[in-house]
Write an enzyme that holds these catalytic residues in place. Structure first.
Site: not given
Length: 250
Positions: A137, A150
């Protein structure tokens, strides 16, 4: 690699980025196997795109990962590409932490792909040409404070990918990282902050084909966060990413 006539396993392939990559790679002439927690979603993808195969996998369960790896190799002995895409995102208030959220995010986003890679690596080594693709990400490089676990797992996956690539440098296995930006999965148009899932998948596959030696695939919308530290404007970008949260708005 030519990214055609490969046998490709994509985790988290029942929706979102995983489904987008599965469809784009299927259309490029590959045999694609999608895996994920929701069998009905996987089966829907396979129905919409005949030729795509599916197998259920809850990669937060270490025992299930081992059994799945054995099953996918048995069913698809020509498997030569693993795409570690599956992941979950949870907002957290670290002043009132929820250990169950931490456990679920870490086991799904980090331990799951590490274990799956370990179990499949012997089979990938047997193929004359193979690849491991880790979808991380852009938030691995500039974290969003409301998504602490996350972002931490994605940063860890980036670090793991670097180590894996180095250790496999003399093998026939390529190791590639894809750090997506915000990807809209509801058909929203592209904007300065993100990209639609279909456009993202097409761009990724196009770059894989046109840059066969690339170690990282970064679409334009991901560059602001991915290279913030390299450009020397990390603090400004971090403030921008977290500005709305500091104001108490979505």
């Amino acid at each position: 690699m030519t990214w055609t006539d490969d046998t490709i396993l994509i985790t988290g392939g029942g929706s979102g980025i995983g489904e987008g990559l599965a469809v784009a790679l299927h259309r490029a002439g590959n045999h694609v196997v999608v895996a994920g927690r929701r069998p009905e979603a996987l089966e829907a993808v396979a129905r919409r795109h005949p030729g795509i195969s599916c197998l259920p996998l809850d990669q937060s369960d270490a025992g299930a990962v081992r059994a799945f790896a054995e099953e996918v190799v048995r069913r698809h002995p020509r498997l030569n590409v693993l795409v570690n895409n599956a992941g979950i995102m949870r907002t957290e208030d670290l002043q009132a932490p929820d250990p169950d959220v931490v456990d679920d995010v870490v086991s799904t986003n980090l331990l799951g792909p590490l274990l799956l890679t370990a179990h499949l690596l012997p089979a990938l080594r047997r193929r004359p040409s193979a690849a491991i693709v880790n979808v991380t990400s852009s938030l691995a490089f500039v974290p969003k404070a409301t998504l602490p676990t996350y972002c931490a797992t994605k940063a860890a996956m980036h670090s793991y990918t670097e180590s894996l690539r180095y250790q496999l440098r003399d093998s026939g296995i390529r190791v590639i990282e894809i750090p997506p930006p915000r990807v809209y999965t509801d058909g929203s148009a592209d904007d300065d902050h993100g990209v639609g899932v279909d456009a993202f998948a097409r761009d990724v596959v196009s770059q894989l084909v046109s840059h066969p030696e690339a170690q990282e695939i970064v679409v334009d919308a991901a560059r602001l966060l991915r290279f913030a530290e390299r450009r020397g404007d990390y603090e400004n970008v971090y403030s921008t990413v977290n500005f709305h949260d500091s104001k108490g708005t979505p």
